[in-house]
Motif scaffolding. Structure first.
Motif, PDB file in Angstrom:
ATOM      1  N   GLY A  71       0.989  -1.147   0.094  1.00  0.00           N
ATOM      2  CA  GLY A  71       0.139   0.084  -0.057  1.00  0.00           C
ATOM      3  C   GLY A  71       0.903   1.361   0.198  1.00  0.00           C
ATOM      4  N   ASN A  72       0.347   2.459  -0.182  1.00  0.00           N
ATOM      5  CA  ASN A  72       0.728   3.673  -0.178  1.00  0.00           C
ATOM      6  C   ASN A  72       0.556   4.841   0.855  1.00  0.00           C
ATOM      7  OD1 ASN A  72      -1.312   4.342  -1.311  1.00  0.00           O
ATOM      8  ND2 ASN A  72      -0.570   4.763  -3.588  1.00  0.00           N
ATOM      9  N   GLU A  73      -0.650   4.181   1.749  1.00  0.00           N
ATOM     10  CA  GLU A  73      -1.291   5.002   2.613  1.00  0.00           C
ATOM     11  C   GLU A  73      -0.333   5.541   3.855  1.00  0.00           C
ATOM     12  OE1 GLU A  73      -4.569   2.511   1.137  1.00  0.00           O
ATOM     13  OE2 GLU A  73      -2.316   2.311   1.525  1.00  0.00           O
ATOM     14  N   THR A  74      -0.756   6.585   4.394  1.00  0.00           N
ATOM     15  CA  THR A  74       0.058   7.004   5.512  1.00  0.00           C
ATOM     16  C   THR A  74      -0.545   6.517   6.826  1.00  0.00           C
ATOM     17  OG1 THR A  74       0.729   9.082   4.418  1.00  0.00           O
ATOM     18  CG2 THR A  74       0.628   9.025   6.938  1.00  0.00           C
ATOM     19  N   ILE A  75       0.405   6.076   7.768  1.00  0.00           N
ATOM     20  CA  ILE A  75      -0.110   5.301   9.074  1.00  0.00           C
ATOM     21  C   ILE A  75       0.548   6.022  10.328  1.00  0.00           C
ATOM     22  CG2 ILE A  75      -0.251   3.308  10.577  1.00  0.00           C
ATOM     23  CD1 ILE A  75       0.269   1.654   7.776  1.00  0.00           C
ATOM     24  N   LEU A  76      -0.289   6.310  11.098  1.00  0.00           N
ATOM     25  CA  LEU A  76       0.404   7.133  12.580  1.00  0.00           C
ATOM     26  C   LEU A  76       0.450   5.748  13.431  1.00  0.00           C
ATOM     27  CD1 LEU A  76       0.903   9.367  14.510  1.00  0.00           C
ATOM     28  CD2 LEU A  76      -1.665   9.631  15.011  1.00  0.00           C
ATOM     29  N   LEU A  77       1.607   5.550  13.929  1.00  0.00           N
ATOM     30  CA  LEU A  77       2.021   4.506  14.770  1.00  0.00           C
ATOM     31  C   LEU A  77       2.227   4.903  16.183  1.00  0.00           C
ATOM     32  CD1 LEU A  77       3.000   1.331  15.193  1.00  0.00           C
ATOM     33  CD2 LEU A  77       5.266   2.101  14.137  1.00  0.00           C
ATOM     34  N   VAL A  78       1.649   4.723  17.117  1.00  0.00           N
ATOM     35  CA  VAL A  78       1.663   5.359  18.589  1.00  0.00           C
ATOM     36  C   VAL A  78       1.985   4.021  19.463  1.00  0.00           C
ATOM     37  CG1 VAL A  78       0.975   6.602  20.349  1.00  0.00           C
ATOM     38  CG2 VAL A  78       0.100   6.997  17.759  1.00  0.00           C
ATOM     39  N   ASP A  79       3.270   3.866  19.936  1.00  0.00           N
ATOM     40  CA  ASP A  79       3.476   2.924  21.098  1.00  0.00           C
ATOM     41  C   ASP A  79       4.751   3.457  21.880  1.00  0.00           C
ATOM     42  OD1 ASP A  79       4.403   0.404  22.313  1.00  0.00           O
ATOM     43  OD2 ASP A  79       3.323  -0.679  20.793  1.00  0.00           O
ATOM     44  N   ASP A  80       4.758   3.334  23.210  1.00  0.00           N
ATOM     45  CA  ASP A  80       5.782   3.693  23.927  1.00  0.00           C
ATOM     46  C   ASP A  80       7.062   2.592  23.980  1.00  0.00           C
ATOM     47  OD1 ASP A  80       3.819   1.789  25.441  1.00  0.00           O
ATOM     48  OD2 ASP A  80       4.936   2.463  27.131  1.00  0.00           O
ATOM     49  N   GLU A  81       6.865   1.655  23.415  1.00  0.00           N
ATOM     50  CA  GLU A  81       8.105   0.742  23.323  1.00  0.00           C
ATOM     51  C   GLU A  81       8.733   1.020  21.938  1.00  0.00           C
ATOM     52  OE1 GLU A  81       9.452  -1.642  25.148  1.00  0.00           O
ATOM     53  OE2 GLU A  81       8.410  -1.319  26.740  1.00  0.00           O
ATOM     54  N   GLU A 135       9.906  -0.616  10.188  1.00  0.00           N
ATOM     55  CA  GLU A 135      10.655  -1.159   9.063  1.00  0.00           C
ATOM     56  C   GLU A 135       9.661  -2.043   8.089  1.00  0.00           C
ATOM     57  OE1 GLU A 135      14.404  -4.127   8.738  1.00  0.00           O
ATOM     58  OE2 GLU A 135      13.843  -3.193  10.660  1.00  0.00           O
ATOM     59  N   ILE A 136       8.913  -2.834   8.921  1.00  0.00           N
ATOM     60  CA  ILE A 136       8.012  -3.933   7.861  1.00  0.00           C
ATOM     61  C   ILE A 136       7.077  -3.451   7.037  1.00  0.00           C
ATOM     62  CG2 ILE A 136       8.710  -5.943   9.302  1.00  0.00           C
ATOM     63  CD1 ILE A 136       5.818  -5.803  10.399  1.00  0.00           C
ATOM     64  N   LEU A 137       6.547  -2.093   7.669  1.00  0.00           N
ATOM     65  CA  LEU A 137       5.305  -1.675   6.852  1.00  0.00           C
ATOM     66  C   LEU A 137       5.856  -0.648   5.874  1.00  0.00           C
ATOM     67  CD1 LEU A 137       3.076  -0.650   9.962  1.00  0.00           C
ATOM     68  CD2 LEU A 137       2.468  -2.368   8.129  1.00  0.00           C
ATOM     69  N   GLU A 138       7.118   0.096   5.915  1.00  0.00           N
ATOM     70  CA  GLU A 138       7.635   0.769   5.180  1.00  0.00           C
ATOM     71  C   GLU A 138       8.078  -0.038   3.920  1.00  0.00           C
ATOM     72  OE1 GLU A 138      10.718   2.994   7.213  1.00  0.00           O
ATOM     73  OE2 GLU A 138       8.984   4.596   7.799  1.00  0.00           O
ATOM     74  N   GLU A 139       8.595  -1.122   4.286  1.00  0.00           N
ATOM     75  CA  GLU A 139       9.063  -2.321   3.198  1.00  0.00           C
ATOM     76  C   GLU A 139       7.875  -2.662   2.188  1.00  0.00           C
ATOM     77  OE1 GLU A 139      10.200  -6.218   4.079  1.00  0.00           O
ATOM     78  OE2 GLU A 139      12.260  -4.952   4.856  1.00  0.00           O
ATOM     79  N   GLN A 140       6.534  -2.533   2.875  1.00  0.00           N
ATOM     80  CA  GLN A 140       5.261  -2.781   1.653  1.00  0.00           C
ATOM     81  C   GLN A 140       4.885  -1.496   1.221  1.00  0.00           C
ATOM     82  OE1 GLN A 140       6.247  -5.963   2.257  1.00  0.00           O
ATOM     83  NE2 GLN A 140       4.353  -6.102   1.548  1.00  0.00           N
ATOM     84  N   GLY A 141       5.425  -0.333   1.530  1.00  0.00           N
ATOM     85  CA  GLY A 141       5.258   0.944   0.814  1.00  0.00           C
ATOM     86  C   GLY A 141       4.537   1.926   1.417  1.00  0.00           C
ATOM     87  N   TYR A 142       4.164   1.706   2.779  1.00  0.00           N
ATOM     88  CA  TYR A 142       3.376   2.540   3.740  1.00  0.00           C
ATOM     89  C   TYR A 142       4.314   3.762   4.160  1.00  0.00           C
ATOM     90  CZ  TYR A 142      -0.145  -1.236   3.466  1.00  0.00           C
ATOM     91  OH  TYR A 142      -1.084  -1.917   2.956  1.00  0.00           O
ATOM     92  N   LYS A 143       3.821   4.874   4.348  1.00  0.00           N
ATOM     93  CA  LYS A 143       4.595   5.951   5.097  1.00  0.00           C
ATOM     94  C   LYS A 143       4.125   5.846   6.529  1.00  0.00           C
ATOM     95  CE  LYS A 143       4.986  11.028   5.161  1.00  0.00           C
ATOM     96  NZ  LYS A 143       4.598  12.280   4.565  1.00  0.00           N
ATOM     97  N   ILE A 144       5.108   6.034   7.356  1.00  0.00           N
ATOM     98  CA  ILE A 144       4.998   5.732   8.752  1.00  0.00           C
ATOM     99  C   ILE A 144       5.116   7.197   9.465  1.00  0.00           C
ATOM    100  CG2 ILE A 144       5.457   4.637  10.938  1.00  0.00           C
ATOM    101  CD1 ILE A 144       3.875   2.831   8.672  1.00  0.00           C
ATOM    102  N   ILE A 145       4.179   7.601  10.337  1.00  0.00           N
ATOM    103  CA  ILE A 145       4.701   8.822  11.341  1.00  0.00           C
ATOM    104  C   ILE A 145       4.630   8.221  12.828  1.00  0.00           C
ATOM    105  CG2 ILE A 145       3.712  10.987  12.104  1.00  0.00           C
ATOM    106  CD1 ILE A 145       2.499  11.379   9.580  1.00  0.00           C
ATOM    107  N   GLN A 146       5.658   8.311  13.532  1.00  0.00           N
ATOM    108  CA  GLN A 146       5.665   7.642  14.725  1.00  0.00           C
ATOM    109  C   GLN A 146       5.318   8.675  15.720  1.00  0.00           C
ATOM    110  OE1 GLN A 146       9.216   5.147  15.888  1.00  0.00           O
ATOM    111  NE2 GLN A 146       9.919   4.631  13.758  1.00  0.00           N
ATOM    112  N   ALA A 147       4.925   8.107  17.012  1.00  0.00           N
ATOM    113  CA  ALA A 147       4.499   8.757  18.204  1.00  0.00           C
ATOM    114  C   ALA A 147       4.883   8.106  19.306  1.00  0.00           C
ATOM    115  CB  ALA A 147       3.263   9.493  18.276  1.00  0.00           C
ATOM    116  N   ILE A 148       5.448   8.591  20.500  1.00  0.00           N
ATOM    117  CA  ILE A 148       5.758   7.719  21.473  1.00  0.00           C
ATOM    118  C   ILE A 148       4.648   7.500  22.685  1.00  0.00           C
ATOM    119  CG2 ILE A 148       8.272   8.170  21.462  1.00  0.00           C
ATOM    120  CD1 ILE A 148       7.956  10.219  23.551  1.00  0.00           C
ATOM    121  N   ASN A 149       3.808   8.401  22.520  1.00  0.00           N
ATOM    122  CA  ASN A 149       2.628   8.426  23.557  1.00  0.00           C
ATOM    123  C   ASN A 149       1.334   8.803  22.677  1.00  0.00           C
ATOM    124  OD1 ASN A 149       2.545  11.108  24.097  1.00  0.00           O
ATOM    125  ND2 ASN A 149       4.380  10.559  25.556  1.00  0.00           N
ATOM    126  N   GLY A 150       0.421   8.833  23.526  1.00  0.00           N
ATOM    127  CA  GLY A 150      -1.123   9.431  23.049  1.00  0.00           C
ATOM    128  C   GLY A 150      -1.042  11.163  22.878  1.00  0.00           C
TER     129      GLY A 150
END
Length: 636
Positions: free
Chosen positions: A515-525, A534-549
């Motif tokens: 896919g090529n959608e943008t995903i907001l990824l939120v996890d404190d780990e 790493e694995i989602l970007e490998e599949q074409g997705y754009k990832i925006i990371q956040a460490i908490n809510g």
């Protein structure tokens, strides 16, 4: 009759006022309420009470016992102690003042009434017994409790009140003619003799009395040494507390059930906490193992080593699932499967588990027995029951596992609260072990109950089995006799749907959806965020990371139009995943989300993950499952 003038010495105002109300109800005149011991001594001459109700622990420098000692030096007045304390030291100190009563808070109104009346009675008897025979008899028979006068040698009754005759079924002549021991049971004879012969007026021991018709009542005894016909005899009040004891027993049972429930809840929370943290670690271990295997050739020397790591991680994941299964606080991964097939697959392992001295047999009445349940949970049920059967067998023995389609009667369905629209499958585990008593059977499924030696049983095995069976809309029953073995019968709803094929081969990255959608990824780990990125970007997705809510909300506001999907842990500091998705829906009502968590511990979470456009993956999850789930939610 002139009202008795009572003085209340009590530093708790609410208790004192309540006491005053009761005393007025019983026609006593409460002349004052005093909270300090020193004030009692200062005002005594002016008040001149007929009786003092004295709390032992008072405000001020003097306690109740010290106040009573000072009053006794100059005045002869009955004093009754009211206290919440009954330890030996306090009792010994109180005895010196020769109190006329000792009531342990809280007490019943009739207990207070009886104690006060007996105090006045004793006081008047000691003052002038011969001149007050008429008053004595009136008072004696007006007390609601049975009263006995026992001879100096403690062997016979000299007198009793009318309540004795009504309660015990004897006539006055019969009571006086029978030995006192006729009312006692053999097991308590020595203790009762010791009590009656000790010079102790405060203790209130509990004994069993036998009526004329042979029935038994539980009584609480209160004794006083009095002069009767020029003899030093015992006046004994036998308060019937049979109903109170029954109520106390029922209360104890309820308290024990509450305690067991609370204990289960505590262990469940502990299990959930451990599972959450452990599953975060396992997600990274198993995920990176998958990632490494996809990048390596099968012939690479490190390939087998990484497979071992992955295998260990998957086994550890099953352990955390068992922890959550114990408290029934997990999202069960239910599938259709054949019980017979599972038992056959486990048979070899179970035989190794029980040893060579015990034989294991299987008996399938039908070729297939399909149920809809969590496969790993059912395996746990079988293992726990077989291990339990093994432990019940001493030396050589036999365990038989059987399955059959079972038509249940309406009476059986109603008795066990089953669904009459279902057909049921019966799974039985029979052993030739030592069996169980009825008493043990009543507690066998309680958490932490075990008949094994200390250190050889946790008491969790059968309670876990019970929880899993209940979670899958079934019941488990036990049949057993001491010396004749045991049989556990499980009833689970039957399903006719074909078996789900759960075996998913390791796929190459190219076989998985992209896919090529943008995903907001939120996890404190951090390890989880890096692995998923790493694995989602490998599949074409754009990832925006956040460490908490909180950071997740901020980054969503900055990229609201771009973000198509939220992937969030549930348990996080500052703002959890449920709060986060609620905040984001205020900004974008149709936002799609996938919760990832190692612990689903309440109904609120289960409710959220049942909403449209919301998915859930239980940590630890696989490389393939997260990629497939992302595409599934995005395309929904």
């Amino acid at each position: 009759m002139k009202q008795k003038r009572l003085l209340i010495v009590e530093d708790e105002r609410i208790i004192a006022e309540d006491l005053k109300r009761i005393l007025i109800q019983f026609n006593y005149h409460v002349i004052d309420i005093i909270s300090h011991g020193e004030h009692v001594i200062e005002r005594y001459e002016k008040l001149k009470p007929d009786l003092i109700l004295m709390d032992i622990m008072l405000a001020g420098e003097l306690n109740g016992i010290e106040v009573a000692s000072k009053i006794k030096e100059n005045y002869n007045i009955p004093i009754i102690y009211l206290t919440a304390y009954a330890n030996g030291s306090i009792l010994n100190s109180a005895k010196v003042t020769e109190p006329f009563g000792y009531l342990i808070k809280p007490f019943e109104e009739h207990e207070l009434h009886a104690t006060i009346e007996m105090a006045f009675y004793r006081y008047e008897m000691e003052k002038n017994l011969r001149q007050s025979e008429k008053k004595y008899r009136l008072l004696f028979n007006s007390i609601a409790d049975p009263i006995f006068i026992i001879s100096e040698n403690r062997e016979c009754f000299l007198d009793c009140n009318n309540v004795v005759l009504n309660k015990y079924g004897y006539t006055k002549d019969e009571i006086i003619s029978i030995p006192a021991s006729m009312l006692y049971i053999d097991e308590e004879r020595k203790q009762l003799s010791d009590y009656l012969n000790k010079k102790n007026n405060i203790d209130s021991p509990v004994f069993t009395h036998v009526k004329k018709n042979g029935s038994r009542i539980i009584v609480e005894l209160h004794k006083s040494v009095i002069t009767f016909n020029e003899e030093q005899v015992l006046l004994v009040i036998a308060r019937d507390i049979t109903k109170r004891k029954k109520a106390e027993k029922e209360k104890q049972i309820v308290q024990e059930q509450l305690y067991q429930s609370q204990k289960m809840e505590v262990v469940g929370k502990l299990a959930g906490g451990i599972a959450h943290d452990f599953n975060n670690i396992l997600t990274a271990i198993n995920g990176y193992s998958d990632l490494a295997l996809k990048k390596l050739d099968n012939n690479d020397s490190a390939y087998n080593d990484i497979e071992v790591i992955k295998d260990c991680g998957e086994r550890a994941a099953k352990l955390t699932k068992q922890l959550l299964g114990f408290s029934r606080k997990q999202v069960a991964e239910k599938n259709n499967f054949d019980i017979n097939q599972i038992i056959t697959e486990l048979e070899k392992m179970l035989k190794r588990l029980i040893g060579d001295e015990i034989s294991l047999e299987t008996n399938f009445k039908n070729p297939t027995c399909m149920i809809y349940a969590d496969k790993s949970q059912f395996e746990q049920v079988l293992v726990n029951l077989v291990v339990n059967a093994r432990d019940a067998i001493e030396g050589y023995g036999k365990i038989i596992i059987s399955t059959t389609m079972k038509s249940l009667s309406r009476k059986f369905i109603a008795q066990h609260n089953l669904d009459e629209s279902f057909e049921y499958i019966k799974i039985s585990i029979l052993d030739t072990g030592t069996g169980m008593s009825k008493k043990v059977q009543e507690k066998i499924f309680e958490p932490f109950f075990t008949t094994k030696e200390v250190g050889k049983g946790t008491g969790l095995g059968l309670s876990t089995v019970f929880g899993i069976v209940k979670q899958n809309e079934g019941i488990i029953l036990v049949e057993s006799e001491e010396g004749k073995g045991s049989k556990f019968n499980i009833y689970l709803p039957k399903t006719t749907t074909e078996i789900n094929d759960e075996k998913v081969p390791i796929l190459n990255t190219g076989d998985l959806p992209t896919g090529n959608e943008t995903i907001l990824l939120v996890d404190d780990e951090e390890s989880i965020r890096n692995f998923l990125s790493e694995i989602l970007e490998e599949q074409g997705y754009k990832i925006i990371q956040a460490i908490n809510g909180e950071e997740g909300v901020r980054k969503f506001k900055e990229n609201k139009e771009e973000i198509h999907l939220l992937i969030s842990d549930i348990t996080m500091p500052k703002m959890n995943g449920l709060e986060l998705v609620s905040k984001l829906r205020e900004l974008k009502s149709d936002i799609k989300a996938i919760f990832i968590s190692g612990n689903v511990d309440n109904d609120l979470i289960k409710e959220h993950i049942s909403y449209p456009n919301i998915g859930f993956l239980h940590k630890p999850f696989t490389y393939d499952s997260i990629i497939s789930r992302v595409r599934e939610i995005l395309d929904n």
